[in-house]
Design a protein around this motif. Sequence first.
Motif, PDB file in Angstrom:
ATOM      1  N   GLY A   1       0.805  -1.211   0.000  1.00 14.19           N
ATOM      2  CA  GLY A   1       0.000   0.000   0.000  1.00 14.19           C
ATOM      3  C   GLY A   1       0.836   1.259   0.000  1.00 14.19           C
ATOM      4  O   GLY A   1       0.309   2.359  -0.213  1.00 14.19           O
ATOM      5  N   GLY A   2       2.134   1.125   0.226  1.00 16.52           N
ATOM      6  CA  GLY A   2       3.020   2.280   0.198  1.00 16.52           C
ATOM      7  C   GLY A   2       3.316   2.718  -1.219  1.00 16.52           C
ATOM      8  O   GLY A   2       2.873   2.106  -2.194  1.00 16.52           O
TER       9      GLY A   2
ATOM     10  N   HIS B   1       5.447  -5.791  -7.095  1.00 17.53           N
ATOM     11  CA  HIS B   1       5.269  -7.155  -6.601  1.00 17.53           C
ATOM     12  C   HIS B   1       5.170  -7.190  -5.080  1.00 17.53           C
ATOM     13  O   HIS B   1       4.415  -8.003  -4.520  1.00 17.53           O
ATOM     14  CB  HIS B   1       6.431  -8.025  -7.071  1.00 17.53           C
ATOM     15  N   LEU B   2       5.917  -6.320  -4.415  1.00 10.81           N
ATOM     16  CA  LEU B   2       5.902  -6.294  -2.955  1.00 10.81           C
ATOM     17  C   LEU B   2       4.740  -5.481  -2.397  1.00 10.81           C
ATOM     18  O   LEU B   2       4.653  -5.287  -1.186  1.00 10.81           O
ATOM     19  CB  LEU B   2       7.235  -5.737  -2.429  1.00 10.81           C
TER      20      LEU B   2
ATOM     21  N   VAL C   1       3.888   3.453  -8.039  1.00  6.37           N
ATOM     22  CA  VAL C   1       5.316   3.477  -8.342  1.00  6.37           C
ATOM     23  C   VAL C   1       5.554   4.516  -9.432  1.00  6.37           C
ATOM     24  O   VAL C   1       4.895   4.492 -10.478  1.00  6.37           O
ATOM     25  CB  VAL C   1       5.830   2.108  -8.813  1.00  6.37           C
ATOM     26  N   VAL C   2       6.495   5.424  -9.186  1.00 12.46           N
ATOM     27  CA  VAL C   2       6.876   6.438 -10.160  1.00 12.46           C
ATOM     28  C   VAL C   2       8.307   6.147 -10.597  1.00 12.46           C
ATOM     29  O   VAL C   2       9.187   5.937  -9.765  1.00 12.46           O
ATOM     30  CB  VAL C   2       6.796   7.858  -9.562  1.00 12.46           C
TER      31      VAL C   2
ATOM     32  N   VAL D   1       5.535  10.297  -1.840  1.00  7.10           N
ATOM     33  CA  VAL D   1       5.933   8.887  -1.787  1.00  7.10           C
ATOM     34  C   VAL D   1       6.529   8.559  -0.419  1.00  7.10           C
ATOM     35  O   VAL D   1       6.969   9.433   0.324  1.00  7.10           O
ATOM     36  CB  VAL D   1       6.948   8.537  -2.896  1.00  7.10           C
ATOM     37  N   ASP D   2       6.547   7.274  -0.110  1.00  9.09           N
ATOM     38  CA  ASP D   2       7.097   6.812   1.164  1.00  9.09           C
ATOM     39  C   ASP D   2       8.578   6.470   1.071  1.00  9.09           C
ATOM     40  O   ASP D   2       9.313   6.614   2.046  1.00  9.09           O
ATOM     41  CB  ASP D   2       6.329   5.568   1.634  1.00  9.09           C
ATOM     42  N   VAL D   3       9.000   5.993  -0.113  1.00 13.27           N
ATOM     43  CA  VAL D   3      10.375   5.525  -0.285  1.00 13.27           C
ATOM     44  C   VAL D   3      10.910   6.005  -1.629  1.00 13.27           C
ATOM     45  O   VAL D   3      10.193   5.975  -2.636  1.00 13.27           O
ATOM     46  CB  VAL D   3      10.459   3.984  -0.239  1.00 13.27           C
TER      47      VAL D   3
END
Length: 316
Positions: A133-134, A155-156, A161-162, A200-202
């Motif tokens: 969900g991140g 996949h995780l 995703v950017v 974003v988170d990461v």
Amino acid sequence: MHAAVVRSFSAPPRYGTFPAPVASGDREVLVDVLAAGLHPRVRSAANGSHYTSDGTLPMVPGVDAVGRTPSGELLYFVADDGASGTMAEQAVVDRRRAVTLPPGTDPAAVAAAMNPGMSSWIALRRRVAFRPGGSVLVLGATGNAGQLAVQIAKHLGAARVVGAGRDPDRLDLLKTLGADDVVRLGTDEPDALARAAADVDVVIDYLWGRPAEQAMRALMTARADRAKALSWVQIGAVAGGDITLPSALLRAGNLTVLGSGQGSVTAAGIVAELPSLAAEITAGTFAVDAVPMPLAQVERAWSVPTAPGQRIVLTP
């Protein structure tokens, strides 16, 4: 045995002879190498620029490979620290740094994907507390490792995703690999980065240097909630080994900068992740485009151009 041999850090390896390694102890086995990937990590070791290089020559490059034991077992393995490299007819495998592959596995596909895939796999599973969900920004997503990072993040469980990079053709390819949005660096950033990835988170960063400086400022300035944690995971330094980091970015937002690589993750931690990633690659979860070349053509392989997503694999 025949091997790729580095005798000068200023020249590509050459095909030649090198003393065959010898297995010792119950945990070691001598394997016939079937495929070894030509990764950026291998290139930097071969030219002496990698931070683990001790300057010793001659040397055989190669950090991982797929090999077959005398009993016929197929293994993916990571070369032991200080051991001879894997771009050779034979290599010694420490069973603690290897995973058994199922019959019918394509050695070239595994050799092509494991090393670049491990960079983001380890980052998201070992270096940050990433949860399904991140959201993830891949900075340098048009490289081989970056393309796999987009797929691995999805996949995780990443909800968004950017991908950011310079090559427009490779950016288009990212959209077919799971990227929800793409940003072309050098033309429409940093404003486009702020719009696409502010919250974003990461960040998985393969570039560092000036692109990282610009992206860090853009994201931290545009975040709707500056107290929301942003984990910036530094993996590669294609655009430069240093950045200028204003102290205000650290005080005015919840930014954590950390690295992922040899030393920041234990060897045991890396090895523990090998089976799960190998299983996904052998199952065809990720798009892998291996380009096998004979080991005898190692000099040519060092400079041959590749298409987006391709990875050269040397086959003794």
